[in-house]
Design a protein around this motif. Structure first.
Motif, PDB file in Angstrom:
ATOM      1  N   GLY A 199       0.818  -1.210   0.000  1.00  0.00           N
ATOM      2  CA  GLY A 199       0.000   0.000   0.000  1.00  0.00           C
ATOM      3  C   GLY A 199       0.849   1.256   0.000  1.00  0.00           C
ATOM      4  O   GLY A 199       0.552   2.231  -0.699  1.00  0.00           O
ATOM      5  N   ILE A 200       1.923   1.251   0.790  1.00  0.00           N
ATOM      6  CA  ILE A 200       2.821   2.409   0.854  1.00  0.00           C
ATOM      7  C   ILE A 200       3.475   2.657  -0.499  1.00  0.00           C
ATOM      8  O   ILE A 200       3.579   3.803  -0.964  1.00  0.00           O
ATOM      9  CB  ILE A 200       3.882   2.194   1.948  1.00  0.00           C
ATOM     10  CG1 ILE A 200       3.226   2.231   3.331  1.00  0.00           C
ATOM     11  CG2 ILE A 200       4.982   3.244   1.861  1.00  0.00           C
ATOM     12  CD1 ILE A 200       4.165   1.868   4.459  1.00  0.00           C
ATOM     13  N   GLU A 201       3.919   1.583  -1.147  1.00  0.00           N
ATOM     14  CA  GLU A 201       4.535   1.729  -2.468  1.00  0.00           C
ATOM     15  C   GLU A 201       3.522   2.266  -3.482  1.00  0.00           C
ATOM     16  O   GLU A 201       3.865   3.076  -4.352  1.00  0.00           O
ATOM     17  CB  GLU A 201       5.085   0.381  -2.944  1.00  0.00           C
ATOM     18  CG  GLU A 201       6.261  -0.149  -2.142  1.00  0.00           C
ATOM     19  CD  GLU A 201       7.583   0.504  -2.523  1.00  0.00           C
ATOM     20  OE1 GLU A 201       7.587   1.465  -3.318  1.00  0.00           O
ATOM     21  OE2 GLU A 201       8.630   0.033  -2.026  1.00  0.00           O
ATOM     22  N   THR A 202       2.278   1.847  -3.371  1.00  0.00           N
ATOM     23  CA  THR A 202       1.237   2.340  -4.278  1.00  0.00           C
ATOM     24  C   THR A 202       0.993   3.826  -4.061  1.00  0.00           C
ATOM     25  O   THR A 202       0.886   4.597  -5.018  1.00  0.00           O
ATOM     26  CB  THR A 202      -0.074   1.556  -4.060  1.00  0.00           C
ATOM     27  OG1 THR A 202       0.167   0.163  -4.281  1.00  0.00           O
ATOM     28  CG2 THR A 202      -1.160   2.035  -5.010  1.00  0.00           C
ATOM     29  N   ALA A 203       0.933   4.242  -2.793  1.00  0.00           N
ATOM     30  CA  ALA A 203       0.767   5.666  -2.490  1.00  0.00           C
ATOM     31  C   ALA A 203       1.957   6.469  -3.009  1.00  0.00           C
ATOM     32  O   ALA A 203       1.800   7.608  -3.472  1.00  0.00           O
ATOM     33  CB  ALA A 203       0.605   5.860  -0.985  1.00  0.00           C
ATOM     34  N   ASN A 204       3.136   5.874  -2.948  1.00  0.00           N
ATOM     35  CA  ASN A 204       4.334   6.537  -3.453  1.00  0.00           C
ATOM     36  C   ASN A 204       4.272   6.707  -4.964  1.00  0.00           C
ATOM     37  O   ASN A 204       4.670   7.740  -5.512  1.00  0.00           O
ATOM     38  CB  ASN A 204       5.575   5.721  -3.067  1.00  0.00           C
ATOM     39  CG  ASN A 204       6.871   6.496  -3.201  1.00  0.00           C
ATOM     40  OD1 ASN A 204       6.877   7.728  -3.213  1.00  0.00           O
ATOM     41  ND2 ASN A 204       7.973   5.778  -3.306  1.00  0.00           N
ATOM     42  N   MET A 205       3.766   5.706  -5.660  1.00  0.00           N
ATOM     43  CA  MET A 205       3.598   5.799  -7.113  1.00  0.00           C
ATOM     44  C   MET A 205       2.616   6.899  -7.474  1.00  0.00           C
ATOM     45  O   MET A 205       2.828   7.653  -8.432  1.00  0.00           O
ATOM     46  CB  MET A 205       3.119   4.450  -7.659  1.00  0.00           C
ATOM     47  CG  MET A 205       4.170   3.357  -7.592  1.00  0.00           C
ATOM     48  SD  MET A 205       3.482   1.698  -7.878  1.00  0.00           S
ATOM     49  CE  MET A 205       2.900   1.848  -9.569  1.00  0.00           C
ATOM     50  N   ILE A 206       1.541   7.002  -6.703  1.00  0.00           N
ATOM     51  CA  ILE A 206       0.559   8.058  -6.944  1.00  0.00           C
ATOM     52  C   ILE A 206       1.191   9.419  -6.711  1.00  0.00           C
ATOM     53  O   ILE A 206       1.003  10.363  -7.498  1.00  0.00           O
ATOM     54  CB  ILE A 206      -0.671   7.858  -6.035  1.00  0.00           C
ATOM     55  CG1 ILE A 206      -1.447   6.612  -6.469  1.00  0.00           C
ATOM     56  CG2 ILE A 206      -1.574   9.095  -6.055  1.00  0.00           C
ATOM     57  CD1 ILE A 206      -2.577   6.226  -5.545  1.00  0.00           C
ATOM     58  N   ARG A 207       1.969   9.543  -5.647  1.00  0.00           N
ATOM     59  CA  ARG A 207       2.647  10.801  -5.337  1.00  0.00           C
ATOM     60  C   ARG A 207       3.576  11.236  -6.469  1.00  0.00           C
ATOM     61  O   ARG A 207       3.708  12.417  -6.772  1.00  0.00           O
ATOM     62  CB  ARG A 207       3.452  10.642  -4.046  1.00  0.00           C
ATOM     63  CG  ARG A 207       4.192  11.879  -3.580  1.00  0.00           C
ATOM     64  CD  ARG A 207       5.013  11.579  -2.330  1.00  0.00           C
ATOM     65  NE  ARG A 207       6.105  10.669  -2.607  1.00  0.00           N
ATOM     66  CZ  ARG A 207       7.319  11.050  -3.024  1.00  0.00           C
ATOM     67  NH1 ARG A 207       7.580  12.332  -3.226  1.00  0.00           N
ATOM     68  NH2 ARG A 207       8.265  10.155  -3.233  1.00  0.00           N
ATOM     69  N   LYS A 208       4.176  10.265  -7.133  1.00  0.00           N
ATOM     70  CA  LYS A 208       5.104  10.549  -8.232  1.00  0.00           C
ATOM     71  C   LYS A 208       4.385  10.859  -9.547  1.00  0.00           C
ATOM     72  O   LYS A 208       5.022  11.231 -10.527  1.00  0.00           O
ATOM     73  CB  LYS A 208       6.032   9.351  -8.455  1.00  0.00           C
ATOM     74  CG  LYS A 208       6.973   9.048  -7.305  1.00  0.00           C
ATOM     75  CD  LYS A 208       7.763   7.778  -7.626  1.00  0.00           C
ATOM     76  CE  LYS A 208       8.666   7.375  -6.491  1.00  0.00           C
ATOM     77  NZ  LYS A 208       9.405   6.122  -6.795  1.00  0.00           N
ATOM     78  N   PHE A 218      -6.175  10.667  -3.275  1.00  0.00           N
ATOM     79  CA  PHE A 218      -7.190   9.730  -2.811  1.00  0.00           C
ATOM     80  C   PHE A 218      -8.076   9.252  -3.956  1.00  0.00           C
ATOM     81  O   PHE A 218      -8.411   8.070  -4.045  1.00  0.00           O
ATOM     82  CB  PHE A 218      -8.059  10.357  -1.722  1.00  0.00           C
ATOM     83  CG  PHE A 218      -9.264   9.524  -1.390  1.00  0.00           C
ATOM     84  CD1 PHE A 218      -9.115   8.294  -0.758  1.00  0.00           C
ATOM     85  CD2 PHE A 218     -10.536   9.933  -1.749  1.00  0.00           C
ATOM     86  CE1 PHE A 218     -10.209   7.490  -0.475  1.00  0.00           C
ATOM     87  CE2 PHE A 218     -11.639   9.134  -1.472  1.00  0.00           C
ATOM     88  CZ  PHE A 218     -11.488   7.913  -0.838  1.00  0.00           C
ATOM     89  N   ARG A 219      -8.457  10.160  -4.847  1.00  0.00           N
ATOM     90  CA  ARG A 219      -9.311   9.764  -5.971  1.00  0.00           C
ATOM     91  C   ARG A 219      -8.605   8.746  -6.866  1.00  0.00           C
ATOM     92  O   ARG A 219      -9.220   7.810  -7.382  1.00  0.00           O
ATOM     93  CB  ARG A 219      -9.730  10.983  -6.783  1.00  0.00           C
ATOM     94  CG  ARG A 219     -10.755  11.864  -6.074  1.00  0.00           C
ATOM     95  CD  ARG A 219     -11.202  13.014  -6.967  1.00  0.00           C
ATOM     96  NE  ARG A 219     -12.175  13.851  -6.296  1.00  0.00           N
ATOM     97  CZ  ARG A 219     -13.483  13.621  -6.258  1.00  0.00           C
ATOM     98  NH1 ARG A 219     -13.966  12.548  -6.876  1.00  0.00           N
ATOM     99  NH2 ARG A 219     -14.306  14.432  -5.632  1.00  0.00           N
ATOM    100  N   GLN A 220      -7.304   8.935  -7.043  1.00  0.00           N
ATOM    101  CA  GLN A 220      -6.550   7.972  -7.835  1.00  0.00           C
ATOM    102  C   GLN A 220      -6.497   6.616  -7.143  1.00  0.00           C
ATOM    103  O   GLN A 220      -6.634   5.562  -7.784  1.00  0.00           O
ATOM    104  CB  GLN A 220      -5.143   8.490  -8.089  1.00  0.00           C
ATOM    105  CG  GLN A 220      -5.089   9.695  -9.016  1.00  0.00           C
ATOM    106  CD  GLN A 220      -3.674  10.201  -9.204  1.00  0.00           C
ATOM    107  OE1 GLN A 220      -2.824   9.483  -9.716  1.00  0.00           O
ATOM    108  NE2 GLN A 220      -3.398  11.416  -8.793  1.00  0.00           N
ATOM    109  N   PHE A 221      -6.271   6.642  -5.845  1.00  0.00           N
ATOM    110  CA  PHE A 221      -6.240   5.398  -5.079  1.00  0.00           C
ATOM    111  C   PHE A 221      -7.599   4.707  -5.124  1.00  0.00           C
ATOM    112  O   PHE A 221      -7.687   3.486  -5.349  1.00  0.00           O
ATOM    113  CB  PHE A 221      -5.840   5.691  -3.630  1.00  0.00           C
ATOM    114  CG  PHE A 221      -5.623   4.475  -2.801  1.00  0.00           C
ATOM    115  CD1 PHE A 221      -4.433   3.764  -2.861  1.00  0.00           C
ATOM    116  CD2 PHE A 221      -6.615   4.012  -1.930  1.00  0.00           C
ATOM    117  CE1 PHE A 221      -4.229   2.615  -2.088  1.00  0.00           C
ATOM    118  CE2 PHE A 221      -6.421   2.887  -1.156  1.00  0.00           C
ATOM    119  CZ  PHE A 221      -5.233   2.182  -1.228  1.00  0.00           C
ATOM    120  N   ALA A 222      -8.671   5.468  -4.922  1.00  0.00           N
ATOM    121  CA  ALA A 222     -10.017   4.898  -4.960  1.00  0.00           C
ATOM    122  C   ALA A 222     -10.326   4.348  -6.351  1.00  0.00           C
ATOM    123  O   ALA A 222     -11.042   3.349  -6.476  1.00  0.00           O
ATOM    124  CB  ALA A 222     -11.043   5.963  -4.552  1.00  0.00           C
ATOM    125  N   GLY A 223      -9.781   4.995  -7.375  1.00  0.00           N
ATOM    126  CA  GLY A 223     -10.004   4.536  -8.740  1.00  0.00           C
ATOM    127  C   GLY A 223      -9.436   3.159  -8.997  1.00  0.00           C
ATOM    128  O   GLY A 223      -9.888   2.447  -9.904  1.00  0.00           O
TER     129      GLY A 223
END
Length: 226
Positions: A199-208, A218-223
């Motif tokens: 999950g942390i790595e996924t959030a990091n990818m979104i941040r990048k 959050f919208r990207q994660f929810a998507g």
């Protein structure tokens, strides 16, 4: 699509809690208070179950949706404490710092490195070269992969570069992961550590910006849940 069948809370509430935990690095007790401030009564044990269950599913979806990466990779591993013992988080980014892959391993050896490279190649295609540090096991892992290519008569050979300077980019990237795990007060099991780190790595990818940048994190994660 992530299946929320049987969940006793709305999908949006679950995703909000999971994303907040893996993106901002808080303890489960703190997250329990944060959710209560927003009118949601949920205990920390349930929050933990959500993170462990849904983080790997989101990570799997992110791997399929992330933007294409460069053919020059940087690979390294860092340490994570589980049950009071150090284990190894294998990670790879491309030359631009975009996340390629990650894998938690109880051992740091040729077998683990080979498994990591096999997963990374499956998810990201073939790089022209991989930059590593002086780790013998990582070099041996790449060598084993090249042997498999040769045995299968695949006309490809992955080049290996040993350079601490070029690997600074992934060492800097490690810091974001470690900064988030520090307030989590340690992992009680290898399985929960692996799931949470996904999950942390996924959030990091979104941040990048690897999943696009037109909407909030959050919208990207929810998507990813579909």
């Amino acid at each position: 699509m992530i299946d929320f069948k049987g969940a006793h809370y709305p999908k949006s509430v679950i995703l909000y809690a999971v994303y907040f935990y893996v993106r901002y690095g808080v303890s489960y007790r703190d997250l329990e208070e944060i959710m209560a401030e927003r009118g949601v009564s949920v205990d920390h044990a349930t929050l933990n179950r959500w993170v462990v269950k849904y983080s790997p599913l989101a990570a799997r979806a992110a791997q399929k949706r992330k933007a294409n990466t460069a053919e020059s990779w940087r690979m390294d591993e860092t340490y994570i404490k589980v049950r009071g013992e150090w284990v190894y988080l294998y990670r790879a980014v491309d030359r631009n710092g975009q996340t390629l892959d990650f894998m938690l391993s109880e051992k740091r050896d040729t077998k683990a490195a080979k498994r990591f490279f096999a997963n990374a190649l499956s998810n990201n295609g073939l790089p022209k070269r991989i930059t590593i540090d002086k780790s013998r096991s990582n070099a041996a892992g790449i060598k084993e992969v090249n042997k498999i290519f040769k045995r299968l008569q695949i006309p490809v050979k992955i080049g290996t570069v040993r350079s601490k300077y070029l690997n600074n980019i992934i060492e800097q990237d490690h810091r974001f992961i470690k900064r988030l795990t520090r307030p989590m007060l340690g992992f009680k099991s290898f399985a929960s550590a692996a799931a949470t780190l996904a999950g942390i790595e996924t959030a990091n990818m979104i941040r990048k910006g690897q999943l696009g940048s037109s909407t909030s994190g959050f919208r990207q994660f929810a998507g990813l849940a579909g």
